[in-house]
Design a protein around this motif. Structure first.
Motif, PDB file in Angstrom:
ATOM      1  N   TYR C 163      46.024  88.598  29.935  1.00  0.00           N
ATOM      2  CA  TYR C 163      46.377  87.569  28.955  1.00  0.00           C
ATOM      3  C   TYR C 163      45.859  87.954  27.578  1.00  0.00           C
ATOM      4  O   TYR C 163      46.527  87.811  26.567  1.00  0.00           O
ATOM      5  CB  TYR C 163      45.764  86.222  29.348  1.00  0.00           C
ATOM      6  N   LEU C 166      47.833  90.784  25.968  1.00  0.00           N
ATOM      7  CA  LEU C 166      49.104  90.288  25.436  1.00  0.00           C
ATOM      8  C   LEU C 166      48.877  89.581  24.109  1.00  0.00           C
ATOM      9  O   LEU C 166      49.559  89.809  23.113  1.00  0.00           O
ATOM     10  CB  LEU C 166      49.699  89.323  26.453  1.00  0.00           C
ATOM     11  N   SER C 240      49.760  77.149  13.414  1.00  0.00           N
ATOM     12  CA  SER C 240      51.120  76.700  13.653  1.00  0.00           C
ATOM     13  C   SER C 240      51.915  76.721  12.373  1.00  0.00           C
ATOM     14  O   SER C 240      51.384  76.346  11.352  1.00  0.00           O
ATOM     15  CB  SER C 240      51.093  75.273  14.176  1.00  0.00           C
ATOM     16  N   PRO C 241      53.187  77.081  12.353  1.00  0.00           N
ATOM     17  CA  PRO C 241      54.002  77.489  13.486  1.00  0.00           C
ATOM     18  C   PRO C 241      53.909  78.967  13.870  1.00  0.00           C
ATOM     19  O   PRO C 241      54.761  79.461  14.574  1.00  0.00           O
ATOM     20  CB  PRO C 241      55.422  77.180  12.994  1.00  0.00           C
ATOM     21  N   LEU C 244      51.474  81.939  17.843  1.00  0.00           N
ATOM     22  CA  LEU C 244      51.808  82.535  19.127  1.00  0.00           C
ATOM     23  C   LEU C 244      50.680  83.347  19.742  1.00  0.00           C
ATOM     24  O   LEU C 244      50.509  83.315  20.944  1.00  0.00           O
ATOM     25  CB  LEU C 244      53.062  83.404  18.970  1.00  0.00           C
ATOM     26  N   GLU C 248      48.977  78.274  23.144  1.00  0.00           N
ATOM     27  CA  GLU C 248      48.201  77.556  24.142  1.00  0.00           C
ATOM     28  C   GLU C 248      48.999  77.261  25.389  1.00  0.00           C
ATOM     29  O   GLU C 248      48.467  77.206  26.470  1.00  0.00           O
ATOM     30  CB  GLU C 248      47.716  76.258  23.523  1.00  0.00           C
ATOM     31  N   SER C 249      50.303  77.054  25.232  1.00  0.00           N
ATOM     32  CA  SER C 249      51.021  76.699  26.441  1.00  0.00           C
ATOM     33  C   SER C 249      51.530  77.908  27.183  1.00  0.00           C
ATOM     34  O   SER C 249      52.183  77.781  28.176  1.00  0.00           O
ATOM     35  CB  SER C 249      52.175  75.758  26.122  1.00  0.00           C
ATOM     36  N   GLU C 250      51.291  79.090  26.698  1.00  0.00           N
ATOM     37  CA  GLU C 250      51.787  80.226  27.462  1.00  0.00           C
ATOM     38  C   GLU C 250      50.701  81.148  27.941  1.00  0.00           C
ATOM     39  O   GLU C 250      50.666  81.532  29.086  1.00  0.00           O
ATOM     40  CB  GLU C 250      52.758  81.045  26.602  1.00  0.00           C
ATOM     41  N   ILE C 251      49.833  81.527  27.057  1.00  0.00           N
ATOM     42  CA  ILE C 251      48.824  82.484  27.484  1.00  0.00           C
ATOM     43  C   ILE C 251      47.449  81.891  27.252  1.00  0.00           C
ATOM     44  O   ILE C 251      46.527  82.586  26.877  1.00  0.00           O
ATOM     45  CB  ILE C 251      48.979  83.831  26.763  1.00  0.00           C
ATOM     46  N   ILE C 252      47.349  80.652  27.463  1.00  0.00           N
ATOM     47  CA  ILE C 252      46.095  79.903  27.403  1.00  0.00           C
ATOM     48  C   ILE C 252      45.467  80.006  26.031  1.00  0.00           C
ATOM     49  O   ILE C 252      45.614  79.152  25.209  1.00  0.00           O
ATOM     50  CB  ILE C 252      45.089  80.359  28.480  1.00  0.00           C
ATOM     51  N   PRO C 325      57.292  73.166  16.004  1.00  0.00           N
ATOM     52  CA  PRO C 325      56.998  73.994  17.168  1.00  0.00           C
ATOM     53  C   PRO C 325      56.772  75.429  16.745  1.00  0.00           C
ATOM     54  O   PRO C 325      57.052  75.793  15.608  1.00  0.00           O
ATOM     55  CB  PRO C 325      58.260  73.869  18.019  1.00  0.00           C
ATOM     56  N   ARG C 326      56.294  76.247  17.654  1.00  0.00           N
ATOM     57  CA  ARG C 326      55.932  77.588  17.194  1.00  0.00           C
ATOM     58  C   ARG C 326      57.093  78.541  17.340  1.00  0.00           C
ATOM     59  O   ARG C 326      57.982  78.379  18.144  1.00  0.00           O
ATOM     60  CB  ARG C 326      54.711  78.079  17.965  1.00  0.00           C
ATOM     61  N   LEU C 327      57.052  79.542  16.490  1.00  0.00           N
ATOM     62  CA  LEU C 327      58.104  80.544  16.503  1.00  0.00           C
ATOM     63  C   LEU C 327      57.814  81.575  17.574  1.00  0.00           C
ATOM     64  O   LEU C 327      56.675  81.888  17.854  1.00  0.00           O
ATOM     65  CB  LEU C 327      58.141  81.260  15.156  1.00  0.00           C
ATOM     66  N   ARG C 328      58.868  82.146  18.111  1.00  0.00           N
ATOM     67  CA  ARG C 328      58.697  83.200  19.090  1.00  0.00           C
ATOM     68  C   ARG C 328      58.398  84.491  18.373  1.00  0.00           C
ATOM     69  O   ARG C 328      58.636  84.628  17.170  1.00  0.00           O
ATOM     70  CB  ARG C 328      59.978  83.308  19.912  1.00  0.00           C
TER      71      ARG C 328
END
Lengths: 386, 200, 397
Positions: C163, C166, C240-241, C244, C248-252, C325-328
């Motif tokens: 994690y 990444l 934010s935004p 990445l 927090e919601s993807e890689i803690i 929301p956050r950008l990819r």
């Protein structure tokens, strides 16, 4: 201890053609994760940031619901169905009641049908509001759309508490009608809540619909083609966003939905944005159904007078009852052998069946997209694992 | 133009920010435990046993018929019937539960026990501050802890309680009327029989 | 009247005068060292205090946006919450993974905090209140700011976890990509001011025509530069935004997943201090540093204006965080390389044209068009390439 390199990838799926094994990274978006909507695990094999394989692992919330039902009476299983899809307890109850009514040939009086439609559509409203809030939360909005959605959901849950006694585990339907009649003033309060709802939908649309970041995150992401949706048995808003015109309320004509005029929104791209927007538009249609229903609730009994609560023994046979639950087609298959307990009790969980195409939707996308796609499928682990 | 949707979103959040100082609708928090939410009348938490009158043991309506024990889905009720009988509200001798335990760590508040009880003896309470640090016995409510008076029931569920009271009073009135006609019939038959043949 | 003016000037220079008075008590040999220490200590006290207040303001601000109270239990209105948070982080167990590279794992937060504090050496907080008046102040700022990226990567790599790796990769890619528009957006100011020294830049903006100040943000190229600088600053501080790397919601928690206790607090502080420093540089370059917005308000001390502007920028950061929301990752990169880089280069051209055109409304018109039109065209080009538009839906009966 030589731990000079990262542990080598170990997975039981052979990756398809592409980069060699050493370059791939196996990540377990494990049972404890802020965005997996419950205890759900995904074994993801990544090449850089792109997904090469994805294997969902579930069963962490298995509670033996179907086996327990074999040792309970038919009525005793009703509170357990509340806990299947724990966000929408009333529609779970309704599907089960429909199945048993088909099995035993019970009629439902008019007033009960109206109450069922009203509470069912309120459930659909609060479920879709929750889903949209959670999808935004997963995409990083730090909770603002979620809080707005929950503010509206609380009003609906207050209505449920006033009617059934509990906010989420309502246990409201009985075989042949509903358990309890409307208290005084409930209908007026419900009309007020429903009249306020479009304002919240407008605010939500302003916050989100033309938001460029949302569009970039969700358009062309997780595209589900129409053919795959039909062949995989996808149902509910997820199928309708891919253009499959299948709404069980229109197909089966169950309950009294024929008396209300409402439209069914269909998407054309089948991406996350479409699933999101289809649910938003469905909320508006639910509001219209509610307005029509609440204007015309007749007086009368709320449960079939011939039904007894205790000692219910349907004749031997089988029945499959299904409804358009907020998540898809929720069905109950019951086999009776004449005893007070069902011989076989099977739930067709829409969340599980919709989840089977997760790998196809996620291949080639980024890790960040997995979360958005999973959020748009709308799963609840209580239903996936039963 | 780029950023237009973003600016609209930011206007929306600014409206909520400033609105939260002004309108109640935009700040819906209830500061527990200083403030409490208004309790909704129909809310249900865990069961309790109703008793009439002042003495919880004497006035308990439960007659240990064990129907609720059989119908409870998670089987959290445990009843032991007594060997002797005691008079109920109508004076008729009935059995009573020697032991009546509900394990509220198992109970799922489904209210089926209330629906099936023929004697209106078990109803749903609204008390949720039941946490305890006794892991083994603290959540096993016995007969005494479960017994609450009819006045309490009237306080927490007024509509339901008045309907139950009306029905029970009606039944009692019917029972009394039946007993009175039966007593009068017995009086007239015993009075008529010895005076056969002689005019009164 | 002159008494009031003298009082205002005294108030404005009070810290400088205090420092000189204290130095009088120090022997001549030790004076340079003591002077440095006396300049640095207020920064090390004030900005962590501002960090503590910002964490509270952020939570309360986000709470109000989300229709709830923020923290309000610890102290009146939650004002003692930062102290509670500090005690919590200090008393937590410091867990270091066994497979981690201990030396690098230990040094990463220290490097982050040191680099972010060093940024303040060239920010003029008030009139005559800069720690070091370097000739190449802006260059020093950006050079030292890049050390933060190194610290982020050290943290992610040394934790030896998938994690964190990444997260570190994402963070490095993002921060390096956004350095380019950040620096390019500041070059327009350097061109106009003709100097890399922050003090000179602020002095140029501290003059007034009538009541209007000469801040660079009130010019077309300055406005565009300011917006680009702020967007790049948001990305540089991983907020934010653009958060990445700590998605927090993807890689803690991305690169600082494996940090706990005080080291986590140091990371947190380092990021926020870096955010304040970059905002401070934006204020220096575009918003006139310590100068007042209107000439009749110039009697208010200069450091007050600096902090007021800093608080306004912090509020905007919090506002944006609460909304978007956050950008990819790839969209982030696209934004940096395909939109912001061409805009900054065009901005340079616009600033040059501004310099050589005669004063008057014509140069305003020309430069505004030169900034607005490419912005619209580029954004439409981005949208069309990916066909992002609001979909229409049909219904069936």
């Amino acid at each position: 201890m030589s731990t000079a390199t990262l542990p080598t990838a170990h997975f039981d799926l052979e990756p398809m053609t592409g980069p060699s094994k050493e370059q791939l990274l196996e990540l377990s978006m494990g049972p404890q994760h802020p965005s997996t909507h419950g205890v759900f695990r995904m074994k993801v094999v990544l090449d850089g940031e792109r997904v090469v394989r994805l294997k969902p692992v579930f069963g962490y919330l298995h509670r033996n619901h179907e086996k327990i039902a074999e040792s309970e009476t038919y009525l005793g299983s009703m509170p357990y169905t509340d806990r299947l899809d724990y966000m929408c307890s009333i529609t779970n109850n309704w599907a089960y009641a429909l199945a048993v009514e088909k099995l035993a040939g019970i009629q439902v009086p008019e007033r009960a049908e109206y109450l069922r439609v009203i509470t069912g559509e309120l459930t659909r409203l609060q479920n879709h509001a929750c889903l949209i809030g959670f999808l935004m939360q997963d995409m990083g909005s730090s909770g603002t759309p979620l809080m707005y959605a929950f503010r509206e959901r609380e009003k609906i849950l207050d209505l449920f508490e006033a009617l059934t006694g509990a906010r989420m585990m309502c246990n409201y339907m009985r075989f042949g009608g509903c358990r309890v009649d409307l208290p005084d003033g409930w209908l007026d309060q419900a009309k007020k809540v429903v009249a306020d709802f479009p304002r919240f939908l407008d605010e939500y649309e302003q916050l989100l619909v033309s938001n460029e970041i949302l569009m970039e995150r969700t358009q062309d992401v997780g595209v589900l083609s129409r053919e795959l949706a039909v062949s995989a048995g996808i149902s509910g808003p997820m199928a309708r966003a891919s253009g499959v015109d299948y709404d069980i309320r229109k197909v089966d004509h169950y309950s009294i939905y024929d008396r209300f005029t409402f439209r069914v929104p269909l998407g054309s791209h089948g991406d996350v944005y479409d699933r999101f927007m289809v649910r938003l538009l469905e909320m508006r249609e639910s509001v219209s159904i509610l307005e029509q229903a609440m204007r015309a609730v007749p007086a009368g009994p709320i449960v079939d007078p011939k039904m007894k609560i205790r000692g219910f023994r349907p004749k031997p046979g089988e029945a499959y009852g299904r409804i358009e639950a907020p998540k898809g087609e929720l069905g109950f298959y019951l086999v009776s052998d004449g005893s007070p307990n069902p011989y076989r009790y099977r739930v067709r969980p829409p969340s599980l069946i919709n989840l089977t195409v997760l790998e196809d939707l996620c291949l080639g996308r980024n890790v960040a997209d997995i979360v958005a796609i999973l959020g748009s499928i709308d799963i609840v682990l209580g239903e996936v694992d039963r | 133009m780029v950023g237009e949707g973003i600016l609209k979103g930011m206007a929306e959040t600014a409206r909520n920010f400033f609105g939260s100082f002004v309108s109640k609708d935009r700040l819906t928090t209830v500061q527990y435990p200083e403030q409490r939410e208004l309790r909704i009348e129909a809310a249900r938490d865990f069961p309790f046993l109703v008793y009439d009158g002042a003495d919880w043991h004497q006035g308990m309506r439960c007659v240990a018929c064990q129907i609720c024990e059989k119908e409870c889905p998670p089987k959290c009720i445990f009843i032991e019937k007594s060997k002797d009988k005691k008079p109920d509200a109508n004076g008729k001798p009935q059995f009573y539960p020697a032991v009546f335990n509900i394990d509220i760590s198992v109970c799922m508040s489904c209210q089926i026990c209330v629906e099936v009880c023929p004697f209106d003896a078990i109803k749903m309470d609204v008390d949720y501050d039941l946490s305890t640090d006794d892991r083994f016995g603290g959540l096993l409510l016995n007969k005494q802890r479960l017994s609450k008076s009819n006045e309490y029931y009237r306080k927490i569920h007024p509509t339901e309680a008045s309907a139950v009271d009306a029905r029970l009073a009606g039944e009692r009135a019917r029972q009394e009327a039946k007993a009175k006609t039966a007593a009068e019939a017995r009086l007239t038959t015993t009075a008529v029989q010895p005076a056969s043949g002689e005019p009164r | 009247m002159t008494h009031l003016v003298q009082l205002a000037q005294l108030l404005d220079q009070i810290f400088v005068l205090a420092k000189h008075w204290l130095l009088g008590y120090v022997p001549a040999g030790a004076q340079p060292l003591c002077s440095a220490v006396l300049s640095v200590v207020p920064i090390i006290i004030v900005f962590p205090l501002l960090f503590a207040i910002t964490t509270l303001l952020e939570r309360k601000g986000l709470g109000r946006i989300q229709n709830r109270y923020g923290p309000n239990r610890v102290g009146p209105f939650g004002l003692l919450q930062p102290i509670a948070d500090g005690v919590k982080t200090l008393t937590k167990e410091d867990i270091v993974p066994i497979t981690a590279d201990h030396a690098v794992h230990f040094l990463a937060p220290l490097l982050l905090v040191s680099a972010s504090f060093m940024d303040y050496a060239v920010l003029p907080i008030g009139r005559n209140m800069v720690i070091v008046n370097l000739n190449a102040g802006v260059l020093f700022f950006f050079a030292v700011g890049s050390l933060m990226e190194l610290a982020v990567f050290m943290a992610g790599w040394s934790s030896r976890s998938k994690y964190t790796l990444l997260g570190a990769m994402r963070a490095i890619a993002q921060m390096i990509s956004y350095e380019v528009p950040l620096v390019l957006a500041s070059i327009v100011v350097i061109m106009q001011a003709g100097s890399l020294s922050t003090v000179a830049i602020v002095n140029m903006q501290a003059t007034y025509t009538g009541i209007w100040p000469h801040w660079f943000v009130f010019t077309p190229w300055g406005f565009a530069g300011f917006v680009l600088f702020m967007v790049a600053a948001t990305a540089e501080s991983n907020r934010s935004p653009f958060d990445l790397p700590e998605g927090e919601s993807e890689i803690i928690a991305g690169y600082y997943t494996e940090y706990s206790g005080f080291k986590f607090a140091l990371f947190f502080m380092g990021e926020y201090i870096g955010m304040f420093a970059t905002s401070g540089m934006a204020i220096t370059l575009f918003l006139g540093g310590w100068s007042a917005p209107f000439s009749f308000l110039a009697w208010i001390p200069s450091y007050f204006w600096f902090f007021a502007k800093l608080l306004v920028l912090i509020a905007v950061f919090i506002w944006v965080r609460g909304t978007l929301p956050r950008l990819r990752m790839d969209q982030l990169m696209n934004l940096a390389w395909e939109f912001m880089l061409p805009m900054t280069l065009l901005n340079l051209l616009t600033a040059g044209i501004w310099h050589f055109m005669p004063m008057g409304p014509s140069r305003w018109l020309v430069c505004s068009i030169m900034v607005a039109v490419p912005c619209i065209l580029l954004s439409r080009g981005l949208k069309h390439k990916k066909k992002f538009q609001v979909h229409t839906y049909h219904y069936s009966e």
